[in-house]
Design a protein around this motif. Sequence first.
Motif, PDB file in Angstrom:
ATOM      1  N   ALA A  20      -5.068  -8.827  -0.675  1.00  0.00           N
ATOM      2  CA  ALA A  20      -3.876  -9.181   0.372  1.00  0.00           C
ATOM      3  C   ALA A  20      -4.608  -8.183   1.495  1.00  0.00           C
ATOM      4  O   ALA A  20      -3.935  -7.075   1.843  1.00  0.00           O
ATOM      5  N   GLY A  21      -5.293  -8.362   3.193  1.00  0.00           N
ATOM      6  CA  GLY A  21      -4.872  -8.036   4.076  1.00  0.00           C
ATOM      7  C   GLY A  21      -6.831  -6.335   4.022  1.00  0.00           C
ATOM      8  O   GLY A  21      -6.640  -5.857   4.499  1.00  0.00           O
ATOM      9  N   LEU A  22      -7.479  -6.569   2.576  1.00  0.00           N
ATOM     10  CA  LEU A  22      -8.860  -5.695   3.210  1.00  0.00           C
ATOM     11  C   LEU A  22     -10.023  -6.397   2.918  1.00  0.00           C
ATOM     12  O   LEU A  22     -11.044  -5.920   2.928  1.00  0.00           O
ATOM     13  N   SER A  23      -9.550  -7.885   2.175  1.00  0.00           N
ATOM     14  CA  SER A  23     -10.873  -8.581   2.163  1.00  0.00           C
ATOM     15  C   SER A  23     -11.715  -8.917   3.272  1.00  0.00           C
ATOM     16  O   SER A  23     -11.066  -9.179   3.868  1.00  0.00           O
ATOM     17  N   PRO A  24     -13.353  -8.334   3.791  1.00  0.00           N
ATOM     18  CA  PRO A  24     -13.988  -8.962   4.614  1.00  0.00           C
ATOM     19  C   PRO A  24     -13.384 -10.108   5.095  1.00  0.00           C
ATOM     20  O   PRO A  24     -14.314 -10.159   5.543  1.00  0.00           O
ATOM     21  N   VAL A  25     -13.511 -11.167   3.814  1.00  0.00           N
ATOM     22  CA  VAL A  25     -14.014 -12.606   4.341  1.00  0.00           C
ATOM     23  C   VAL A  25     -12.261 -13.332   4.519  1.00  0.00           C
ATOM     24  O   VAL A  25     -11.925 -13.095   3.566  1.00  0.00           O
ATOM     25  N   GLN A  26     -11.877 -13.460   5.672  1.00  0.00           N
ATOM     26  CA  GLN A  26     -10.267 -13.758   5.722  1.00  0.00           C
ATOM     27  C   GLN A  26     -10.351 -14.822   5.537  1.00  0.00           C
ATOM     28  O   GLN A  26     -10.995 -15.806   4.975  1.00  0.00           O
ATOM     29  N   GLY A  27      -9.144 -15.367   4.342  1.00  0.00           N
ATOM     30  CA  GLY A  27      -8.839 -16.889   3.524  1.00  0.00           C
ATOM     31  C   GLY A  27      -9.846 -16.941   2.610  1.00  0.00           C
ATOM     32  O   GLY A  27      -9.746 -17.329   2.143  1.00  0.00           O
ATOM     33  N   ALA A  28      -9.983 -15.312   1.989  1.00  0.00           N
ATOM     34  CA  ALA A  28     -10.807 -15.772   0.137  1.00  0.00           C
ATOM     35  C   ALA A  28     -10.239 -15.776  -0.678  1.00  0.00           C
ATOM     36  O   ALA A  28      -9.373 -15.650  -0.110  1.00  0.00           O
ATOM     37  N   ALA A  29     -10.886 -16.781  -1.509  1.00  0.00           N
ATOM     38  CA  ALA A  29      -9.935 -17.300  -2.112  1.00  0.00           C
ATOM     39  C   ALA A  29      -9.678 -16.263  -3.417  1.00  0.00           C
ATOM     40  O   ALA A  29     -10.303 -16.010  -3.565  1.00  0.00           O
TER      41      ALA A  29
ATOM     42  N   GLY B 267      -2.749  -1.856   6.794  1.00  0.00           N
ATOM     43  CA  GLY B 267      -2.071  -1.707   5.480  1.00  0.00           C
ATOM     44  C   GLY B 267      -2.427  -3.557   5.023  1.00  0.00           C
ATOM     45  O   GLY B 267      -2.935  -4.165   5.345  1.00  0.00           O
ATOM     46  N   PHE B 268      -2.125  -2.790   3.526  1.00  0.00           N
ATOM     47  CA  PHE B 268      -2.429  -4.542   2.824  1.00  0.00           C
ATOM     48  C   PHE B 268      -1.488  -4.339   1.316  1.00  0.00           C
ATOM     49  O   PHE B 268      -0.971  -3.308   1.652  1.00  0.00           O
ATOM     50  N   THR B 269      -1.569  -5.671   0.811  1.00  0.00           N
ATOM     51  CA  THR B 269      -0.579  -5.581  -0.527  1.00  0.00           C
ATOM     52  C   THR B 269      -1.023  -6.435  -1.639  1.00  0.00           C
ATOM     53  O   THR B 269      -1.809  -7.259  -1.477  1.00  0.00           O
ATOM     54  N   THR B 270      -0.845  -6.147  -2.897  1.00  0.00           N
ATOM     55  CA  THR B 270      -0.929  -6.833  -3.957  1.00  0.00           C
ATOM     56  C   THR B 270      -0.973  -8.411  -3.952  1.00  0.00           C
ATOM     57  O   THR B 270       0.885  -7.786  -3.653  1.00  0.00           O
ATOM     58  N   ILE B 271      -0.909  -9.117  -4.423  1.00  0.00           N
ATOM     59  CA  ILE B 271      -0.418 -10.345  -4.983  1.00  0.00           C
ATOM     60  C   ILE B 271      -0.535 -10.903  -5.944  1.00  0.00           C
ATOM     61  O   ILE B 271      -1.464 -10.593  -6.466  1.00  0.00           O
TER      62      ILE B 271
ATOM     63  N   MET C 159       0.770  -1.306   0.411  1.00  0.00           N
ATOM     64  CA  MET C 159      -0.016  -0.213  -0.424  1.00  0.00           C
ATOM     65  C   MET C 159       1.071   0.811  -0.252  1.00  0.00           C
ATOM     66  O   MET C 159       1.574   1.625   0.774  1.00  0.00           O
ATOM     67  N   GLY C 160       0.816   2.319  -0.857  1.00  0.00           N
ATOM     68  CA  GLY C 160       1.355   3.484  -0.660  1.00  0.00           C
ATOM     69  C   GLY C 160       2.979   3.409  -1.369  1.00  0.00           C
ATOM     70  O   GLY C 160       2.994   2.423  -2.454  1.00  0.00           O
ATOM     71  N   SER C 161       4.268   3.940  -0.634  1.00  0.00           N
ATOM     72  CA  SER C 161       5.398   3.647  -1.379  1.00  0.00           C
ATOM     73  C   SER C 161       5.905   3.807  -0.308  1.00  0.00           C
ATOM     74  O   SER C 161       5.562   4.930   0.674  1.00  0.00           O
TER      75      SER C 161
ATOM     76  N   ALA D 291      -4.886 -10.156   6.723  1.00  0.00           N
ATOM     77  CA  ALA D 291      -5.885  -9.498   6.778  1.00  0.00           C
ATOM     78  C   ALA D 291      -6.214  -9.678   8.455  1.00  0.00           C
ATOM     79  O   ALA D 291      -6.959  -8.436   9.022  1.00  0.00           O
ATOM     80  N   LEU D 292      -6.107 -10.157   9.311  1.00  0.00           N
ATOM     81  CA  LEU D 292      -5.278 -10.128  10.860  1.00  0.00           C
ATOM     82  C   LEU D 292      -4.823  -8.691  10.949  1.00  0.00           C
ATOM     83  O   LEU D 292      -5.127  -8.025  12.306  1.00  0.00           O
ATOM     84  N   GLN D 293      -4.030  -8.958  10.275  1.00  0.00           N
ATOM     85  CA  GLN D 293      -2.120  -7.973  10.797  1.00  0.00           C
ATOM     86  C   GLN D 293      -3.077  -6.173   9.949  1.00  0.00           C
ATOM     87  O   GLN D 293      -3.367  -5.402  10.801  1.00  0.00           O
ATOM     88  N   GLY D 294      -4.181  -6.560   8.988  1.00  0.00           N
ATOM     89  CA  GLY D 294      -4.946  -5.257   8.231  1.00  0.00           C
ATOM     90  C   GLY D 294      -5.664  -4.620   9.993  1.00  0.00           C
ATOM     91  O   GLY D 294      -5.662  -3.186   9.501  1.00  0.00           O
TER      92      GLY D 294
END
Length: 785
Positions: free
Chosen positions: A701-710, A657-661, A610-612, A649-652
């Motif tokens: 990852a980190g923004l999904s409302p459902v933890q462990g979303a596919a 924070g979040f990150t794309t994968i 997230m960000g830079s 998601a738990l850390q978020g």
Amino acid sequence: MAAKETIRTRAARVSEEMRETGRLVLRAPILVRGAECAMRFLLGSILAGAGIFGNYAPFGLGMVAASGSGLDGFCALLGACMGYLLFQGFVEGLRYAAAAILIFSVAFAFYDIGAYRKVWFMPAAAALMNGITGFIYLSDRGWTAEHFIFFGTEVLLAGASAYFYRIAFSPWTENREEDALTIRQTVSLLILAGTVLLTLSKITLGGDLSIGRLAAALAVMVCAYEGGIGAGATVGVSTGIGMDLAAGGAPFYSMAYALSGVMAGVFHRQGRLCTALAYVLSNAVAVLWTWGNGARLSVLYEVFAASVLFLLLPERSLRQVRALLVREPRRDTVDKAREYARKRLEGTARAFRELHDSLRSRFDHSGGNDGDTAIIFDRAANRVCKTCPQQIMCWQRSYVDTYNALNDALPAMLERGRGEGSDFPLHFSSRCQRFAQFLSAANEELSALFYRRQYQNRLRESRGEVCRQYAELSAALGAAASELSAELSPDPLRERRLRQHFTAMGLEAEPAVYYDESGRLRIEIEGVGLQSLRRGEAVKRLAQLMDKPLRLVEECPPRHDRVVLAEREPFMAMAGVAARKKDGETVSGDTGAWFKQEDGSLFVLLCDGMGSGPSAHRESSEAVRLLEQFLRAGVPPEEALRTLSGALALQGEETGGFTTIDLMRVDLFTGAAAVYKYGAAPTYVKKGNTVQRITGSTLPAGLSPVQGAAPDVSRFSLEPGDCVLMVSDGVAGGEGDVWLRERLRSFQGESPKELARILIEEGQRRVGSGDDRTAILLRLERRTE
């Protein structure tokens, strides 16, 4: 008949070539077949002279039956007829020659019938034809118990020799992938050699020195030296029985050769000289034991000559014998496969344990305590008393009285869940000019306190449950690390072939050959002096021996006493990467990595935090590190991504924070590929002149409302020359990616790195430098070596 048609066809072809060219051209296959026919002829004639019990000679018939109906069988028939007439005389030889002709006739007549291909057909034919002709000839002499026993033994030996001779020739006559001899083939070759010695035992030099017995003594000595007591005793008894049958007397040679083989095997580790001395002295003792029945001093001469030859034999010849006598390993290959599965499970357990420790350290260092009851009145005072004229009087001059009054009211408020005016002392409530407002604010803060406590308790329980599950999963995987995967299977034929190869090289190595869970060949070699096996030439030789392309697996930490080889992938990948950080930042928020697994899976990762700057770099690098560890441990990609997404998601919840994968997996054995995405920028696949755009709809990852979303998953297949481009969202931005696809479509595979650099530079001109930019281009190619 098929055999007859084959002979006619070949003869017609040769005749046609002679008419066209005027000369007979002998090609390499013709020369090889000529050598094979000559060998059959020679063996047929020699085995015809291998007599037992005086005048019984069934082994030439066995060679004719084992050679079949083709040209091999015809040559064996000619050799057997000639040998029987020479060794047995005209009358007895004619009987065996007739039996041999009948055996070949049966093979020629029944060649096209399915029963002919049965292992029992020709041995039964040999025994039957021998029995018919022998019964007619021997009936004129009259039958005694001794004649009946000897004749019955001859009939059985005719069938048995045909059976074992056919097995002995099977490595050369059958199209088999395995070039290592099986136990049955080795035993059959020894039987063939032993029966040849029966004839050679009749050939003497200087009157009493038998060439056959000399060769038998040499064979016992060599086998005892290379195989120890067991091999020496076995070969000694076998050759001794043959010599006794040829001599037609008491079992003297069986006793002498067996005793000498055992004693030579006892001293085989002390070197050749001690082995030869033990053999010679044991034979001398055996001769002395039979002194009263007539000392056979010729045995001493034969043994002495054999010992001299034994000492002069080159080491290379002894290695070949050692390769035939090599023992099966004491430790089963299943142990190696179990160790391989255990290491994979342990790696997975360590990955979950590290994730558990990472989460627990984050949760232990969470924010300050927001559930203290004292903050109820502090926050109410900030809202109400801050602008009150009596602020100085209540909270400075009379601070102790105010503090005591609030403390007296707090227990009743906590017990009831809200405060009332009667909870406060009269001197405080009557003096406060804004008491009603203060009480309302305190009740609101009390309600907020209860909600925060409830939320914190639930969050703490949720975090504790997740950490507990990861810890339990790590413990379960660690406990299962010693179990063997059901999909791992050994290859005993290739393992025996490899062991014989090392023995012939004089290399003390213990190989284990098996297939991993993907069905790929894997070889683990342990021993001393294995450095030569790490060279490219040695790996190529082993690949030819295993009939599989192999590559050297570099272990960490490396071991000098261990070499690991795995089946090599038919494809390889060329990768090029270019990156540039956002202007004004010290580090990039993008993190990428690629690595190849031992099973031929190539993984390419690209994460955008997230960000830079440093915070984004920290988030993306940690995501790459954890995901790489899961993948290296053998966790399936989708499962690893779901687990990591839930953890982020738990850390978020704590850091925000979040990150794309963006993850790509390519199977370098088949070309099958898959792209997994969590909010990542599009991926581009170039096949020929077309470019496919792969996108996803899942949140980072980190923004999904459902933890462990596919994650979003796209599967496709790659062929040599195809390219895959992975970029972060700073390359194309929101200006469209038509230019990028055109660049990729026109790419002809000159340099993936150069194209990645061009895309980064052109992206900066089109989009600007307001974000980090990373491009990874991968091109699949076929291996040429």
